[in-house]
Motif scaffolding. Sequence first.
Motif, PDB file in Angstrom:
ATOM      1  N   GLU A   1     101.168  59.596  15.071  1.00 51.07           N
ATOM      2  CA  GLU A   1      99.918  58.834  15.046  1.00 51.07           C
ATOM      3  C   GLU A   1      98.864  59.472  14.149  1.00 51.07           C
ATOM      4  O   GLU A   1      98.222  58.795  13.369  1.00 51.07           O
ATOM      5  N   CYS A   2      98.670  60.783  14.274  1.00 53.35           N
ATOM      6  CA  CYS A   2      97.565  61.420  13.557  1.00 53.35           C
ATOM      7  C   CYS A   2      98.018  62.486  12.564  1.00 53.35           C
ATOM      8  O   CYS A   2      97.201  62.995  11.791  1.00 53.35           O
ATOM      9  N   GLY A   3      99.294  62.843  12.576  1.00 52.04           N
ATOM     10  CA  GLY A   3      99.799  63.817  11.614  1.00 52.04           C
ATOM     11  C   GLY A   3      99.561  65.265  12.001  1.00 52.04           C
ATOM     12  O   GLY A   3      99.838  66.162  11.210  1.00 52.04           O
ATOM     13  N   PHE A   4      99.049  65.508  13.211  1.00 49.83           N
ATOM     14  CA  PHE A   4      98.802  66.884  13.656  1.00 49.83           C
ATOM     15  C   PHE A   4     100.110  67.647  13.776  1.00 49.83           C
ATOM     16  O   PHE A   4     101.142  67.075  14.129  1.00 49.83           O
ATOM     17  N   THR A   5     100.058  68.957  13.502  1.00 52.64           N
ATOM     18  CA  THR A   5     101.206  69.845  13.659  1.00 52.64           C
ATOM     19  C   THR A   5     100.839  70.922  14.677  1.00 52.64           C
ATOM     20  O   THR A   5      99.655  71.089  15.005  1.00 52.64           O
ATOM     21  N   PRO A   6     101.820  71.683  15.172  1.00 55.26           N
ATOM     22  CA  PRO A   6     101.481  72.802  16.061  1.00 55.26           C
ATOM     23  C   PRO A   6     100.515  73.787  15.399  1.00 55.26           C
ATOM     24  O   PRO A   6      99.665  74.374  16.077  1.00 55.26           O
ATOM     25  N   ALA A   7     100.612  73.947  14.085  1.00 56.14           N
ATOM     26  CA  ALA A   7      99.688  74.846  13.380  1.00 56.14           C
ATOM     27  C   ALA A   7      98.256  74.311  13.452  1.00 56.14           C
ATOM     28  O   ALA A   7      97.299  75.084  13.606  1.00 56.14           O
ATOM     29  N   ASP A   8      98.082  72.996  13.355  1.00 58.13           N
ATOM     30  CA  ASP A   8      96.743  72.401  13.477  1.00 58.13           C
ATOM     31  C   ASP A   8      96.176  72.651  14.867  1.00 58.13           C
ATOM     32  O   ASP A   8      94.991  72.945  15.028  1.00 58.13           O
ATOM     33  N   PHE A   9      97.046  72.512  15.881  1.00 57.45           N
ATOM     34  CA  PHE A   9      96.605  72.775  17.258  1.00 57.45           C
ATOM     35  C   PHE A   9      96.188  74.226  17.417  1.00 57.45           C
ATOM     36  O   PHE A   9      95.186  74.531  18.060  1.00 57.45           O
ATOM     37  N   LYS A  10      96.950  75.113  16.806  1.00 59.72           N
ATOM     38  CA  LYS A  10      96.633  76.544  16.894  1.00 59.72           C
ATOM     39  C   LYS A  10      95.279  76.844  16.254  1.00 59.72           C
ATOM     40  O   LYS A  10      94.479  77.606  16.782  1.00 59.72           O
ATOM     41  N   LYS A  11      94.993  76.192  15.132  1.00 62.74           N
ATOM     42  CA  LYS A  11      93.725  76.426  14.431  1.00 62.74           C
ATOM     43  C   LYS A  11      92.530  75.889  15.211  1.00 62.74           C
ATOM     44  O   LYS A  11      91.502  76.548  15.325  1.00 62.74           O
ATOM     45  N   THR A  12      92.664  74.668  15.730  1.00 58.10           N
ATOM     46  CA  THR A  12      91.512  74.005  16.343  1.00 58.10           C
ATOM     47  C   THR A  12      91.441  74.178  17.860  1.00 58.10           C
ATOM     48  O   THR A  12      90.380  74.060  18.442  1.00 58.10           O
ATOM     49  N   GLY A  13      92.591  74.409  18.490  1.00 59.49           N
ATOM     50  CA  GLY A  13      92.623  74.493  19.949  1.00 59.49           C
ATOM     51  C   GLY A  13      92.551  73.124  20.599  1.00 59.49           C
ATOM     52  O   GLY A  13      92.373  73.017  21.811  1.00 59.49           O
ATOM     53  N   ARG A  14      92.661  72.078  19.801  1.00 58.53           N
ATOM     54  CA  ARG A  14      92.608  70.705  20.323  1.00 58.53           C
ATOM     55  C   ARG A  14      93.685  69.869  19.646  1.00 58.53           C
ATOM     56  O   ARG A  14      94.105  70.160  18.542  1.00 58.53           O
ATOM     57  N   PHE A  15      94.058  68.782  20.321  1.00 58.16           N
ATOM     58  CA  PHE A  15      94.993  67.846  19.727  1.00 58.16           C
ATOM     59  C   PHE A  15      94.214  66.783  18.964  1.00 58.16           C
ATOM     60  O   PHE A  15      93.027  66.561  19.205  1.00 58.16           O
ATOM     61  N   GLY A  16      94.917  66.095  18.071  1.00 56.78           N
ATOM     62  CA  GLY A  16      94.272  65.092  17.236  1.00 56.78           C
ATOM     63  C   GLY A  16      94.128  63.740  17.898  1.00 56.78           C
ATOM     64  O   GLY A  16      93.212  62.989  17.586  1.00 56.78           O
ATOM     65  N   CYS A  17      95.039  63.410  18.825  1.00 56.66           N
ATOM     66  CA  CYS A  17      94.995  62.098  19.479  1.00 56.66           C
ATOM     67  C   CYS A  17      95.750  62.184  20.802  1.00 56.66           C
ATOM     68  O   CYS A  17      96.453  63.164  21.051  1.00 56.66           O
ATOM     69  N   PRO A  18      95.641  61.165  21.647  1.00 57.28           N
ATOM     70  CA  PRO A  18      96.373  61.198  22.921  1.00 57.28           C
ATOM     71  C   PRO A  18      97.889  61.266  22.745  1.00 57.28           C
ATOM     72  O   PRO A  18      98.590  61.819  23.578  1.00 57.28           O
ATOM     73  N   HIS A  19      98.415  60.716  21.648  1.00 57.82           N
ATOM     74  CA  HIS A  19      99.865  60.727  21.408  1.00 57.82           C
ATOM     75  C   HIS A  19     100.385  62.150  21.203  1.00 57.82           C
ATOM     76  O   HIS A  19     101.565  62.429  21.442  1.00 57.82           O
ATOM     77  N   CYS A  20      99.533  63.072  20.784  1.00 57.18           N
ATOM     78  CA  CYS A  20      99.930  64.471  20.561  1.00 57.18           C
ATOM     79  C   CYS A  20     100.472  65.111  21.841  1.00 57.18           C
ATOM     80  O   CYS A  20     101.369  65.958  21.774  1.00 57.18           O
ATOM     81  N   TYR A  21      99.944  64.715  23.006  1.00 60.57           N
ATOM     82  CA  TYR A  21     100.387  65.330  24.264  1.00 60.57           C
ATOM     83  C   TYR A  21     101.874  65.061  24.511  1.00 60.57           C
ATOM     84  O   TYR A  21     102.589  65.928  24.998  1.00 60.57           O
ATOM     85  N   SER A  22     102.360  63.880  24.166  1.00 59.39           N
ATOM     86  CA  SER A  22     103.784  63.616  24.344  1.00 59.39           C
ATOM     87  C   SER A  22     104.592  64.215  23.196  1.00 59.39           C
ATOM     88  O   SER A  22     105.696  64.715  23.415  1.00 59.39           O
ATOM     89  N   THR A  23     104.046  64.206  21.984  1.00 63.07           N
ATOM     90  CA  THR A  23     104.761  64.786  20.840  1.00 63.07           C
ATOM     91  C   THR A  23     105.003  66.275  21.050  1.00 63.07           C
ATOM     92  O   THR A  23     106.078  66.781  20.768  1.00 63.07           O
ATOM     93  N   PHE A  24     103.986  66.980  21.544  1.00 67.56           N
ATOM     94  CA  PHE A  24     104.080  68.434  21.676  1.00 67.56           C
ATOM     95  C   PHE A  24     104.341  68.874  23.115  1.00 67.56           C
ATOM     96  O   PHE A  24     104.071  70.017  23.475  1.00 67.56           O
ATOM     97  N   SER A  25     104.884  67.998  23.947  1.00 66.16           N
ATOM     98  CA  SER A  25     105.075  68.348  25.363  1.00 66.16           C
ATOM     99  C   SER A  25     106.007  69.547  25.545  1.00 66.16           C
ATOM    100  O   SER A  25     105.795  70.358  26.446  1.00 66.16           O
ATOM    101  N   ASP A  26     107.032  69.678  24.697  1.00 67.01           N
ATOM    102  CA  ASP A  26     107.930  70.838  24.817  1.00 67.01           C
ATOM    103  C   ASP A  26     107.189  72.140  24.558  1.00 67.01           C
ATOM    104  O   ASP A  26     107.528  73.174  25.107  1.00 67.01           O
TER     105      ASP A  26
END
Length: 169
Positions: free
Chosen positions: A71-96
């Motif tokens: 949905e938003c193109g966020f990667t685990p590296a983006d999460f590491k940098k910002t400490g936040r996800f880009g959209c609600p879909h990120c929670y299922s994408t990065f659930s593992d």
Amino acid sequence: MAKPEQCKHCQKPATIHLTQIVDNKMHQVDLCEDCPFKQGVTDPEGFSLADFLMKPPAALGARQEALRCEECGFTPADFKKTGRFGCPHCYSTFSDLLQPMLRNMHKDVVHRGKTPERARQRVDIKRQLKEREDAMAEAIAEENYEKAAEIRDEINELKKQLEAETASS
């Protein structure tokens, strides 16, 4: 005797227990003797628990590097940098990636909250009522009227309990 903690990455018995306080929040990680070296942690003075938590276990590493939110193109590296996800879909994408971190920080991945005992009893009774009503509807649909009558009696008893709980509060 308390159950020994397991390593966050490989489930071996943990012998290293790290605690770090960041922004007044305590984060703990339990590790075996091998995993810190596998993750490249060799300098305890330059160690960052947040970095370590974001480093995936070796088995997940290659797969997580290829992860990207559709949905938003966020990667685990983006999460590491910002400490936040880009959209609600990120929670299922990065659930593992997210669930082991949450389990490690909070001991579970489901928020149970706190409820006063009396309110919890009423909620439990209401939950049982809903389950019994569904079971009664199912019994009626199957034309099992004896079972439906038994469930009806259970429902009446639960309603009496609920009235008594409501009256006493």
